[in-house]
Enzyme design. Structure first.
Site, mmCIF file in Angstrom:
data_model
loop_
_atom_site.group_PDB
_atom_site.id
_atom_site.type_symbol
_atom_site.label_atom_id
_atom_site.label_comp_id
_atom_site.label_asym_id
_atom_site.label_seq_id
_atom_site.Cartn_x
_atom_site.Cartn_y
_atom_site.Cartn_z
ATOM 1 N N SER A 151 0.825 -1.216 0.000
ATOM 2 C CA SER A 151 0.000 0.000 0.000
ATOM 3 C C SER A 151 0.856 1.262 0.000
ATOM 4 O O SER A 151 1.979 1.258 0.539
ATOM 5 C CB SER A 151 -0.866 -0.016 1.256
ATOM 6 N N TYR A 176 -2.001 -0.528 10.079
ATOM 7 C CA TYR A 176 -2.249 -1.021 8.717
ATOM 8 C C TYR A 176 -0.971 -0.908 7.883
ATOM 9 O O TYR A 176 -0.532 -1.873 7.253
ATOM 10 C CB TYR A 176 -3.379 -0.219 8.080
HETATM 11 N N1 LIG Z 1 -8.354 -0.042 -2.833
HETATM 12 C C1 LIG Z 1 -7.285 0.704 -2.545
HETATM 13 O O1 LIG Z 1 -7.265 1.912 -2.797
HETATM 14 C C2 LIG Z 1 -6.055 0.076 -1.918
HETATM 15 C C3 LIG Z 1 -4.969 0.910 -1.612
HETATM 16 C C4 LIG Z 1 -3.841 0.348 -1.032
HETATM 17 C C5 LIG Z 1 -3.780 -1.015 -0.808
HETATM 18 N N2 LIG Z 1 -4.841 -1.805 -1.098
HETATM 19 C C6 LIG Z 1 -4.732 -3.249 -0.809
HETATM 20 O O2 LIG Z 1 -5.204 -3.982 -1.928
HETATM 21 C C7 LIG Z 1 -5.864 -5.168 -1.486
HETATM 22 C C8 LIG Z 1 -7.267 -5.216 -2.049
HETATM 23 O O3 LIG Z 1 -7.959 -4.053 -1.610
HETATM 24 P P1 LIG Z 1 -9.472 -3.768 -1.908
HETATM 25 O O4 LIG Z 1 -9.619 -2.317 -2.056
HETATM 26 O O5 LIG Z 1 -9.949 -4.663 -2.987
HETATM 27 O O6 LIG Z 1 -10.097 -4.174 -0.510
HETATM 28 P P2 LIG Z 1 -11.382 -5.030 -0.137
HETATM 29 O O7 LIG Z 1 -11.570 -4.919 1.324
HETATM 30 O O8 LIG Z 1 -12.519 -4.664 -1.029
HETATM 31 O O9 LIG Z 1 -10.922 -6.492 -0.508
HETATM 32 C C9 LIG Z 1 -10.266 -7.358 0.371
HETATM 33 C C10 LIG Z 1 -11.060 -8.650 0.435
HETATM 34 O O10 LIG Z 1 -10.348 -9.547 1.262
HETATM 35 C C11 LIG Z 1 -11.257 -10.218 2.096
HETATM 36 N N3 LIG Z 1 -10.540 -10.624 3.301
HETATM 37 C C12 LIG Z 1 -10.086 -9.824 4.303
HETATM 38 N N4 LIG Z 1 -9.470 -10.561 5.240
HETATM 39 C C13 LIG Z 1 -9.518 -11.850 4.800
HETATM 40 C C14 LIG Z 1 -9.070 -13.066 5.329
HETATM 41 N N5 LIG Z 1 -8.431 -13.131 6.499
HETATM 42 N N6 LIG Z 1 -9.290 -14.203 4.627
HETATM 43 C C15 LIG Z 1 -9.946 -14.157 3.430
HETATM 44 N N7 LIG Z 1 -10.419 -13.034 2.898
HETATM 45 C C16 LIG Z 1 -10.199 -11.890 3.572
HETATM 46 C C17 LIG Z 1 -12.382 -9.238 2.378
HETATM 47 O O11 LIG Z 1 -13.600 -9.881 2.677
HETATM 48 C C18 LIG Z 1 -12.450 -8.449 1.065
HETATM 49 O O12 LIG Z 1 -13.454 -8.974 0.207
HETATM 50 C C19 LIG Z 1 -5.798 -5.138 0.031
HETATM 51 O O13 LIG Z 1 -4.690 -5.907 0.432
HETATM 52 C C20 LIG Z 1 -5.588 -3.674 0.360
HETATM 53 O O14 LIG Z 1 -4.935 -3.522 1.587
HETATM 54 C C21 LIG Z 1 -5.980 -1.285 -1.653
#
Ligand SMILES: NC(=O)c1ccc[n+]([C@@H]2O[C@H](COP(=O)([O-])OP(=O)(O)OC[C@H]3O[C@@H](n4cnc5c(N)ncnc54)[C@H](O)[C@@H]3O)[C@@H](O)[C@H]2O)c1
Length: 366
Positions: A151, A176
Site C-alpha cells: 500500500s 495497517y
Molecule cells: N483499494 C485501494 O485503494 C487500496 C490501496 C492500497 C492497498 N490496497 C490493498 O489492496 C488489497 C485489495 O484491496 P481492496 O480495495 O480490494 O479491498 P477489499 O476490502 O474490497 O478487498 C479485500 C477482500 O479480502 C477479504 N478478506 C479480508 N481478510 C480476509 C481473510 N483473512 N481471509 C480471506 N479473505 C479476507 C475481504 O472480505 C475483502 O473482500 C488489500 O490488500 C488492500 O490492503 C488497496
C-alpha cells in the site's frame, strides 16, 4: 520493457480477497481476456463493509465465468489465516500463480481494531508464504510468481514527493501501514530463503464502480445523498493519486506475467527474486476538485437532484490522526518495465461509479 515469462493461458491462478474491490475486478479481467484460464479464489466475506456489495461482485464473476465454459472458476469461502484451508487449496489445485489481495484494509479502522490486521495481514500472509514455500516440495514445479498487495500507506509522512520505491519507509504511521511494510519484509525473506519469485504492489487510492464504501468518495456520496454535510479533511488540501480500477487491474495483469528472475549470487546462494512497485496514477488530484467532479457526476446520474446545493453540504476540517496530506506515486518503474499507464480520466471514472451507485442503491426507487 521486461519480457513476459509466465503465460497465463491454462494456468492455475489462486487469488485471495476475490469478493473484494480489486480482487473481483481482476478475476473478471482474467476470465474475459485469458482463454482458457483456471482460477481458484478465496474470501472470508467479512462484514467490515456491506457484504451485499461483496455478494454482488461474486455474482458478476459467476455470470462472466458462465460465458467461458472452457475456463474454470471456483470460489472458496474461507479465512487465509486458517492454515489448513490454505494448505488444502495448494495441495488440491497446485497453483502456479498466487495473487494475495485479501487483507484488512483501511487506516482509520486499524486504530480501533488492531486484532484483525494481525490476523489477516500478518498470519494470513505468512500462511500464503509457507504454502508457496512447500509448493516446491518433492521436486514439484510449484509457484512461479507470488504477487501481493502492499500500500501507499507504507510511505507514512514521507516528505519527498513523488513517493519512490527507493525511499526509506521505516516510519509507518498506522498499524495497517506497518502490516503492509511487514508483508514486503516477509516476502523478501521467503524469496531469499526459498527462491520464491515475488512482486509487491504498493497500491495508491483505487476507485470505481462497486468500490469500497469505507473510502472517502463512497462515504461522501452516501452523505450527500442523505442530505448530510461532508467533511473534507486538511481543508481540502489533500492530494491523492486516484486510480480507476480498470487501469489498476490492467497493471496487475501485466505484472503477474513477469516474475523476477531466479539467479545465483557469488556466494552460491539465491539472489532473492524479489521486487516492489508503486501502482497508481502519478497524477495527484486535489481532494476539493475530486469532490466537485463527484457531485457533478452524481447529479448527472440522478443520484442527487438537479438543483442540489453542494456549497451548503461541505465543511472543510483539519487532518485525521494517521492520515497523510499527499500521496503521489512515482510510477516510472512500472511504465518502463510493463508499459503501464493509467488512461481513465477522473470524470469518466467517477461517471461510472455514479452510474453504478444509482443502479445498486436506487433502482427500486423508480
Ligand atoms: N483499494 C485501494 O485503494 C487500496 C490501496 C492500497 C492497498 N490496497 C490493498 O489492496 C488489497 C485489495 O484491496 P481492496 O480495495 O480490494 O479491498 P477489499 O476490502 O474490497 O478487498 C479485500 C477482500 O479480502 C477479504 N478478506 C479480508 N481478510 C480476509 C481473510 N483473512 N481471509 C480471506 N479473505 C479476507 C475481504 O472480505 C475483502 O473482500 C488489500 O490488500 C488492500 O490492503 C488497496
Amino acid at each position: 520493457m521486461r519480457e513476459k515469462n509466465i503465460a497465463l493461458r491454462n494456468k492455475m491462478i489462486f487469488v485471495t480477497g476475490v469478493a473484494g474491490f480489486i480482487g473481483s475486478n481482476l478475476i473478471m479481467k482474467l476470465l474475459k481476456t485469458v482463454h482458457p484460464v483456471h482460477i481458484i479464489g478465496i474470501d472470508n466475506m467479512n462484514d467490515y463493509y456491506d457484504v451485499s456489495i461483496k455478494e454482488w461482485r461474486l455474482k458478476k464473476i459467476e455470470n462472466i465465468a458462465n460465458e467461458y465454459p472452457e475456463s474454470s472458476w471456483k470460489f472458496v469461502k474461507g479465512n487465509i489465516a486458517d492454515r489448513e484451508i490454505i494448505d488444502q487449496i495448494f495441495n488440491e489445485y497446485k497453483p502456479s500463480v498466487v495473487v494475495n489481495l485479501a487483507a484488512q484494509a483501511g487506516v482509520r479502522y486499524s486504530i480501533t481494531n488492531p486484532n484483525v490486521y494481525i490476523e489477516s495481514n500478518l498470519i494470513g500472509f505468512y500462511n500464503i508464504l509457507e504454502a508457496c514455500r512447500h509448493s516446491y516440495d518433492n521436486g514439484q514445479e510449484g509457484v512461479e510468481h507470488l504477487v501481493y498487495a502492499s500500500s501507499s500507506s507504507v510511505y507514512g509522512t514521507n516528505k519527498k514527493i513523488p513517493y519512490s520505491t527507493d525511499d526509506k519507509v521505516d516510519n509507518p504511521v498506522s498499524l495497517y501501514a506497518a502490516t503492509k511494510k511487514s508483508n514486503e519484509l516477509m516476502a523478501h525473506a521467503y524469496s531469499k530463503l526459498y527462491n520464491i519469485p515475488s512482486t509487491g504492489l504498493r497500491f495508491f487510492t483505487v476507485y470505481g464502480p462497486a468500490g469500497r464504501p469505507d473510502m472517502a468518495y463512497f462515504g461522501f456520496t452516501n452523505k450527500l445523498r442523505a442530505g448530510d454535510i461532508i467533511q473534507i479533511f486538511n481543508y481540502g488540501n489533500c492530494k491523492r493519486d486516484f486510480t480507476y480500477v480498470d487501469d489498476i487491474v490492467e497493471g496487475v495483469k501485466r505484472v503477474i506475467q513477469v516474475a523476477p528472475e531466479k539467479k545465483t549470487g557469488e556466494d552460491g546462494l539465491p539472489v532473492p527474486p524479489y521486487t516492489v512497485y508503486n501502482i497508481g496514477n502519478s497524477n495527484p488530484e486535489n481532494l476539493l476538485e475530486f469532490v466537485d467532479i463527484l457531485q457533478q457526476e452524481l447529479i448527472r446520474a440522478g443520484v442527487l437532484p438537479e438543483d442540489y446545493d453542494f456549497e451548503s453540504h461541505k465543511k472543510l476540517v483539519p487532518m485525521q490522526p494517521g492520515d497523510v496530506p499527499i500521496t503521489y506515486a512515482d510510477t516510472t518503474a512500472l511504465e518502463r518495465d510493463f508499459g503501464f499507464k493509467p488512461k481513465t480520466s477522473l470524470r469518466d471514472g467517477l461517471r461510472k461509479f455514479a452510474e453504478w451507485y444509482k443502479e445498486f442503491y436506487m433502482q427500486e426507487e423508480f
